[in-house]
Design a protein around this motif. Structure first.
Motif, PDB file in Angstrom:
ATOM      1  N   TYR A 164       0.845  -1.161  -0.029  1.00 54.86           N
ATOM      2  CA  TYR A 164       0.122  -0.020  -0.161  1.00 54.86           C
ATOM      3  C   TYR A 164       0.839   1.252   0.143  1.00 54.86           C
ATOM      4  CZ  TYR A 164      -4.342  -2.231   0.671  1.00 54.86           C
ATOM      5  OH  TYR A 164      -5.727  -2.917   0.580  1.00 54.86           O
ATOM      6  N   TYR A 165       1.855   1.199   0.667  1.00 58.35           N
ATOM      7  CA  TYR A 165       2.801   2.398   0.692  1.00 58.35           C
ATOM      8  C   TYR A 165       4.404   2.147   0.492  1.00 58.35           C
ATOM      9  CZ  TYR A 165      -1.012   4.043   3.414  1.00 58.35           C
ATOM     10  OH  TYR A 165      -2.341   4.767   3.835  1.00 58.35           O
ATOM     11  N   HIS A 166       5.079   2.910   0.009  1.00 58.57           N
ATOM     12  CA  HIS A 166       6.397   3.061  -0.321  1.00 58.57           C
ATOM     13  C   HIS A 166       6.889   4.262   0.596  1.00 58.57           C
ATOM     14  CE1 HIS A 166       7.505   1.120  -4.416  1.00 58.57           C
ATOM     15  NE2 HIS A 166       6.648   0.182  -3.691  1.00 58.57           N
ATOM     16  N   SER A 167       7.970   4.043   1.432  1.00 55.30           N
ATOM     17  CA  SER A 167       8.499   5.344   1.811  1.00 55.30           C
ATOM     18  C   SER A 167      10.072   5.380   1.888  1.00 55.30           C
ATOM     19  CB  SER A 167       8.272   5.493   3.471  1.00 55.30           C
ATOM     20  OG  SER A 167       6.857   5.274   3.481  1.00 55.30           O
ATOM     21  N   LEU A 168      10.406   6.594   1.762  1.00 57.64           N
ATOM     22  CA  LEU A 168      12.285   6.801   1.724  1.00 57.64           C
ATOM     23  C   LEU A 168      12.479   7.767   2.838  1.00 57.64           C
ATOM     24  CD1 LEU A 168      13.529   7.129  -1.883  1.00 57.64           C
ATOM     25  CD2 LEU A 168      14.689   8.113   0.222  1.00 57.64           C
TER      26      LEU A 168
END
Lengths: 419, 419
Positions: free
Chosen positions: A37-41
């Protein structure tokens, strides 16, 4: 079952490199039927890493993190996750022995930081790194989200993910729905038009889903079915494809991620034992480059001409200079003469010609994007077609090249062309 | 001043494509002295987009979002941000007129969805899209984080970001520490070798920093200085570049992100009033395509040949069939004959020839990657050079094309060549 993918590294926040790991990980998770549902960096900053990990663990069942396992002081991923889980780091003795041997053999000094590369979170599985030093971690959390920690360098990440982590994930999250997807490729129809023609199918989509995507000069539809096994999925995909074909089948030219209109045309020519040549002006050899990019092109393509200057159209192709003078370089007549002469000189079944204004300037009073394509064939009347392409020089050239393949494809697949 | 970069698109969560926009945006923000603390990626899902945007706005001063401005029903970015800001969407009449004209000129049907592409958030600035239809949005929020919405297709995003958004950001967030970077481009030296020759400079780097990056067939060094103004930065960059040039200056061919060896060679030919032609076998027209990709190429390139089959080398270039028979297609003699005959037939100052095995199969007993290049020139003795390129067919072809430009560049810049 939802996963979240986190990449760690300040160099990516600065825009120095692109995060490709998250794409590879997401693709693999999709294959296992695990939704992302999400990617984060986030950068190499303890506080912001902790915040990002805490948020991810609060809303996902599995948190996959790449990066920050290296030997430098700004590599903090294992430390931050261990702290979040209230666990210690312990040494993987086997990995430590390997690292020690590596340095000894090379007569290089091992730093204390290298020792951290062999450490893992207490209670986690230490995952071997076959192409680097830092071990990965897989922590199954009875009280919350599971964690999978992978190294940042793409080759190390990919090897560990494919060879070590994916089998573990498949085993531990078995019984998930299997996702199967099929990519349909369309040429000759724009994204908005395609979507409008399929509007009700797209509105009603549940399983399979339909995802349109506009690429340069083509549109793809990714159909994704979710079921208990691949055969069930394929049946759902077949049913949906039949409906789509009934509406826009004439624009569907092929399937799959690694496919292209040039590849389909070259394959069709090969199967039918036909050959093609070309004379290119504004495209400068791009059509022939695309033909010869396909392995086995020598069966269908003996050679051709790049006639960039008007006088080379006359000299190389023996076109009557009066044709060019009377009608201009950007004309139906010149396109037809170029195609016919090329076919005769090279002795092929087909020849395609390209003449027009690539831009940025006007040519003979024609605005950039005005392009004539010619197609000569053994059993067909020579045709020329006028196009108005837009945007910049590169896009005009690419559009013209694809239109050349489109013309050939049409000639190869329809009887309509012969009239 | 902290910014956060969000990419929107389910296809990226599925791992079908990589998000490259966030890297480009981050690089641009870094140049403006704006720190980026987080990247996020979210699918085309209203609820999760709202959550992601709300979180970003709560912890950042500027939220930059790419994607979700297109004409399909799953493009929701403008709608979600407008709702978050309690604002309406209004029509940019100028953009709408352009979209309407676009469809009218092409006799294509305009859908209601295309109209949404011309809408922007009330109170925001509508940002023109020079290479596509969807307008961008820049909303300065007196009560919270500012929003910048950019289109998803990389070319549209980059053009709007560079030409429209960055000047606005620079104006509105002035007074930050200015980052200035300079990109040096090298051909003919590998990354490891370059880094070794500059090892002490790289180890000591503080300001400016030095970031090496290996691309296909070239290496770049990005030097980045941080100071109170651009002039101070430029002075620091000049000093560092002088040191670098003293060690590896012979491989430095140009500057800047949008530059390339073909562009430098075409410019050099143009300035000196010289012309070039080519005969290409394994590269299939790729060298000529690269030459003509540069606007103004017609001043230096009249045309050339794609002689893919052996018999076309003889037919088109009038090469003695005994040369090809005796020495083979992949030979010094054939490369020399191809270059000399091409130069004579087309009447140019230079001619480059390409013959070899692109792969995957052997050719005349030569493994894939064996390539002979020829260079004929008005005032130089014809030269042929043997190369052994590696990896796959595409890489062999690209390497050969770049080597062709390398040969020309060498002939144009050194006297050594004339012997």
């Amino acid at each position: 079952m939802h996963a979240e993918v986190i990449a760690v590294g300040t160099e990516m926040l600065l825009g120095e490199i692109t995060d490709t790991n998250s794409q590879v990980i997401s693709e693999g998770l999709a294959q296992l039927g695990i939704d992302v549902y999400y990617h984060s960096l986030v950068g190499d900053n303890e506080q912001r890493m902790t915040e990002t990990i805490t948020l991810a663990a609060s809303r996902s069942d599995l948190v996959v993190i790449s990066g920050g396992l290296g030997p430098t002081p700004d590599d903090l991923t294992k430390q931050v996750v261990a702290k979040y889980l209230h666990r210690q780091l312990v040494v993987d003795q086997e990995a430590l022995a390997q690292i020690t041997t590596f340095f000894a053999e090379r007569h290089r000094e091992m730093t204390p930081n290298n020792r951290i590369q062999a450490m893992y979170i207490e209670g986690a599985q230490s995952l071997p790194n076959y192409v680097g030093m830092a071990v990965g971690n897989y922590y199954q959390n009875p009280n919350g989200a599971d964690f999978l920690l992978l190294p940042g360098p793409p080759q190390e990440m990919q090897t560990m993910f494919e060879q070590v982590a994916k089998p573990l994930l498949a085993k531990n999250y078995a019984g998930q729905q299997v996702l199967t997807s099929r990519l349909l490729r369309f040429y000759g129809i724009g994204e908005a038009n395609l979507v409008t023609k399929l509007a009700d199918l797209i509105d009603q989509q549940v399983n399979p889903t339909i995802a349109p995507y506009a690429k340069d000069n083509e549109v793809t539809l990714r159909l994704t079915a979710s079921g208990s096994d691949e055969m069930t999925d394929q049946k759902l995909l077949d049913e949906l494809e039949t409906k789509i074909r009934a509406r826009v089948g004439e624009y569907l030219y092929g399937y799959g991620e690694k496919n292209s209109l040039p590849a389909v045309v070259v394959q069709e020519l090969t199967e039918r034992g036909l050959t093609v040549s070309a004379a290119e002006s504004l495209t400068g050899g791009g059509f022939q480059t695309a033909v010869t990019a396909i392995p086995g092109a020598s069966n269908v393509f003996p050679g051709g001409f790049v006639t960039y200057a008007a006088e080379q159209k006359e000299a190389m192709l023996k076109i009557d200079e009066e044709v060019v003078e009377q009608y201009g370089v950007v004309s139906e007549q010149t396109a037809i003469a170029m195609a016919e002469h090329t076919r005769q000189i090279v002795g092929t079944d087909y020849a395609v010609s390209f003449t027009g204004a690539a831009g940025p300037d006007f040519l003979e009073g024609h605005p950039a994007g005005t392009v004539w394509l010619g197609l000569a064939g053994r059993d067909i009347q020579t045709q020329a077609k006028l196009y108005h392409f837009s945007y910049d020089r590169q896009h005009v050239r690419n559009s013209a090249i694809m239109a050349g393949f489109g013309l050939l494809q049409e000639a190869l697949t329809t009887e309509n062309f012969k009239h």
